[in-house]
Design a protein around this motif. Structure first.
Motif, mmCIF file in Angstrom:
data_model
loop_
_atom_site.group_PDB
_atom_site.id
_atom_site.type_symbol
_atom_site.label_atom_id
_atom_site.label_comp_id
_atom_site.label_asym_id
_atom_site.label_seq_id
_atom_site.Cartn_x
_atom_site.Cartn_y
_atom_site.Cartn_z
ATOM 1 N N VAL A 46 29.433 19.535 0.714
ATOM 2 C CA VAL A 46 30.299 19.020 -0.355
ATOM 3 C C VAL A 46 30.859 17.661 0.047
ATOM 4 O O VAL A 46 31.405 17.506 1.142
ATOM 5 N N MET A 47 30.726 16.702 -0.836
ATOM 6 C CA MET A 47 31.271 15.356 -0.628
ATOM 7 C C MET A 47 32.368 15.102 -1.657
ATOM 8 O O MET A 47 32.193 15.405 -2.837
ATOM 9 N N LEU A 103 25.511 8.457 -1.265
ATOM 10 C CA LEU A 103 25.184 9.157 -0.020
ATOM 11 C C LEU A 103 25.114 8.181 1.148
ATOM 12 O O LEU A 103 25.419 8.543 2.294
ATOM 13 N N ALA A 104 24.770 6.930 0.883
ATOM 14 C CA ALA A 104 24.668 5.925 1.939
ATOM 15 C C ALA A 104 26.008 5.680 2.627
ATOM 16 O O ALA A 104 26.058 5.275 3.787
ATOM 17 N N VAL A 139 19.619 20.206 2.813
ATOM 18 C CA VAL A 139 20.702 21.076 2.354
ATOM 19 C C VAL A 139 21.113 20.682 0.939
ATOM 20 O O VAL A 139 21.096 19.512 0.572
ATOM 21 N N ARG A 140 21.462 21.664 0.117
ATOM 22 C CA ARG A 140 21.956 21.372 -1.229
ATOM 23 C C ARG A 140 23.291 20.659 -1.131
ATOM 24 O O ARG A 140 24.103 20.956 -0.261
ATOM 25 N N THR A 141 23.506 19.712 -2.032
ATOM 26 C CA THR A 141 24.713 18.894 -1.974
ATOM 27 C C THR A 141 25.489 18.959 -3.284
ATOM 28 O O THR A 141 24.918 19.140 -4.356
ATOM 29 N N PRO A 177 25.308 11.103 -6.599
ATOM 30 C CA PRO A 177 24.427 11.120 -5.431
ATOM 31 C C PRO A 177 23.961 12.507 -4.998
ATOM 32 O O PRO A 177 23.137 12.622 -4.092
ATOM 33 N N ALA A 178 24.467 13.574 -5.629
ATOM 34 C CA ALA A 178 24.215 14.925 -5.125
ATOM 35 C C ALA A 178 23.366 15.749 -6.086
ATOM 36 O O ALA A 178 23.059 15.324 -7.208
ATOM 37 N N ASP A 179 23.006 16.953 -5.635
ATOM 38 C CA ASP A 179 22.281 17.879 -6.515
ATOM 39 C C ASP A 179 23.184 18.331 -7.663
ATOM 40 O O ASP A 179 22.745 18.450 -8.812
#
Length: 209
Positions: free
Chosen positions: A32-33, A39-40, A54-56, A69-71
């Motif tokens: 988790v972000m 993502l960079a 990994v799923r994000t 940037p994530a799934d």
């Protein structure tokens, strides 16, 4: 950043180190972000996440390219702070709110509104701040820790910055350069630009720094 060491959250958060955390990331079911539009911006950690497959999930209130940037992206560019999005989710699922959660969301709110001074402050923000403060938050202590705890070396650096600031667009845009050599010479242990930006924003015409 040491100015946030007072928080309950600071007692157990960790700064990424490859030898300590790569295996943990590779074994995770979900990464988790928060408050991260790309993502960079994770630097080397982003490469580890990408390689692990990994799923994000991303929770953010900034505009993001390519729908995030994530799934799974939970984005709301109209939200005052990412902490508010998290808070709304906790309330939606009926989660338990303790002192640490209330303090973390309050800090997210107050820093993204410049202690409720920016244009993104509205009645809903103030209402939520009051609701959070009721969880035994030391509001005065929080303000002092975040906004009144600059070191003398940082204050000296501020003097150099204000003396050399550049103005453009009729004084509406200000920019400055901080050289690594000056930071070392003044003995600034950890460069924190937020106090400097706050001072420059106080100029009457400034719209962007």
């Amino acid at each position: 950043n040491s100015r946030y060491d007072f928080m309950d959250f600071a007692k157990h958060y960790q700064v990424y180190e490859p030898t300590r955390h790569d295996a943990l990331v590779q074994s995770a079911a979900l990464f988790v972000m928060c408050d991260l539009s790309s993502l960079a911006r994770l630097g080397p950690l982003g490469d580890v996440v990408a390689a692990a497959g990994v799923r994000t999930a991303c929770i953010d209130h900034h505009p993001c390219e390519h729908e995030g940037p994530a799934d799974l992206n939970v984005l709301d560019a109209t939200a005052t702070a990412t902490g508010r999005i998290v808070w709304e989710y906790i309330r939606h699922v009926g989660g338990r709110v303790d002192h640490e959660i209330a303090e973390s969301v309050f800090v997210s709110l107050c820093t993204d509104t410049g202690w409720f001074r920016y244009a993104n402050t509205n009645d809903g923000v103030l209402q939520l701040a009051g609701e959070l403060a009721a969880h035994r938050l030391d509001v005065h202590g929080i303000h002092r820790a975040i906004y009144q705890s600059s070191s003398m070396p940082l204050l000296r650096l501020l003097g150099h910055v204000t003396r050399g600031v550049h103005e453009e667009c009729g004084g509406r845009f200000a920019w400055f350069v901080i050289r690594k050599e000056l930071v070392r010479e003044l003995g600034v242990d950890r460069l924190d630009t937020d106090p400097i930006l706050d001072v420059l924003r106080s100029a009457g015409k400034i719209e962007a720094v």
